[in-house]
Design an enzyme around this catalytic site. Structure first.
Site, PDB file in Angstrom:
ATOM      1  N   LYS A   1     -19.534 -89.129  -1.920  1.00 33.28           N
ATOM      2  CA  LYS A   1     -19.813 -90.456  -2.470  1.00 33.28           C
ATOM      3  C   LYS A   1     -21.021 -90.326  -3.394  1.00 33.28           C
ATOM      4  CE  LYS A   1     -20.675 -95.277  -1.237  1.00 33.28           C
ATOM      5  NZ  LYS A   1     -21.656 -95.475  -2.316  1.00 33.28           N
TER       6      LYS A   1
ATOM      7  N   PHE B   1     -12.561 -90.556 -10.042  1.00 35.99           N
ATOM      8  CA  PHE B   1     -11.870 -90.404  -8.756  1.00 35.99           C
ATOM      9  C   PHE B   1     -10.453 -90.962  -8.770  1.00 35.99           C
ATOM     10  CE2 PHE B   1     -15.022 -93.886  -8.408  1.00 35.99           C
ATOM     11  CZ  PHE B   1     -14.173 -94.973  -8.402  1.00 35.99           C
TER      12      PHE B   1
END
Length: 274
Positions: free
Chosen positions: A42, A111
């Site tokens: 993350k 992503f």
């Protein structure tokens, strides 16, 4: 080359500038079975969505990167995070929120390719093919690692945190890109982030006399104070009443309020400054 670009354009219909309601958003990991999912670091950067024509923020505001920055972006949408390296959120945020910021070393770390066909890996492969032809594009694909089991994800989290990272994102790779909060996109972190609205300034005592001692805040969990994590500059010039701040906490008290709430930052998802 023109034929390649045209064929890509036919496969993807560029989306309009995306506001928060149009983006895929994560929920918290709560020990769900994630075997066979995909996991990645993350990144603590600034969310950005390229709609095929324009790079916009989570709230739909256009970014103003330097001339030439977008020249080699693909002609279809990609979703990602503007990021340089760990521990640089404030610098990244300051750079991308101005019309003359320093974007050196800042890339769009992607992503997902929302409108590409197939599963997550196949969608990212479309962008990977584009980047092989356009290596000068300031774009990187965030590496996705297949999850063996929950223990594998927890071990990966420890590795990321040991390097100064924020946490882990978990994706069900067979699910399509869908807007809104998803049960198939989860955040795995030792500390939890949340947002609240500042309702009051509590005056400090002792060494903080005459300055901010704590912030009064309110959200869906009720009203509570945040006195930790505030820098001297925050205490001298505190977040305004009515502003939205991000804080971190370690679960909840018996009353349901955040436990050990710590100030992180003011949420600055605003139009670029001149």
């Amino acid at each position: 080359m023109k034929s390649i670009i045209l064929s890509c354009a036919l496969l993807f219909t560029p989306a309009l500038p995306a506001a928060a309601s149009g983006l895929l958003l994560a929920k918290e990991y709560r020990a769900q079975n994630i075997s066979g999912w995909a996991m990645s670091e993350k990144l603590d950067g600034v969310r950005a969505y390229w709609n095929g024509r324009q790079l916009v923020s989570r709230q739909g505001y256009p970014f103003t990167p330097p001339a030439g920055y977008l020249d080699h972006f693909p002609p279809y949408p990609v979703d990602g995070e503007l990021f340089s390296r760990r521990g640089q959120f404030e610098q990244i945020s300051a750079a991308v929120r101005t019309t003359s910021g320093n974007w050196q070393n800042i890339k769009l770390h992607v992503f997902d390719v929302p409108q590409a066909p197939g599963n997550l890996y196949q969608r990212l492969a479309v962008l990977e093919k584009w980047l092989r032809r356009h290596p000068q594009a300031p774009i990187e694909i965030i590496k996705q690692i297949p999850v063996k089991d929950n223990a594998h994800a927890q071990a990966f989290l420890k590795q990321i945190e040991a390097k100064g990272g924020e946490g882990v994102m978990l994706r069900h790779p067979e699910m399509p890109y869908r807007s809104g909060r998803s049960d198939y996109l989860l955040k795995l972190k030792s500390l939890h982030d949340a947002e609240c609205t500042v309702t009051r300034h509590y005056e400090g005592k002792g060494k903080y006399a005459g300055k901010l001692g704590a912030l009064g805040c309110k959200n869906q969990h009720g009203e509570f104070k945040i006195g930790s994590g505030l820098k001297d500059s925050d205490r001298a010039d505190p977040p305004a009443v009515g502003s939205t701040i991000t804080y971190r906490h370690r679960g909840f008290t018996q009353k349901g309020t955040p436990r050990f709430a710590t100030f992180l930052r003011v949420r600055n998802d605003l139009p670029p400054k001149p």
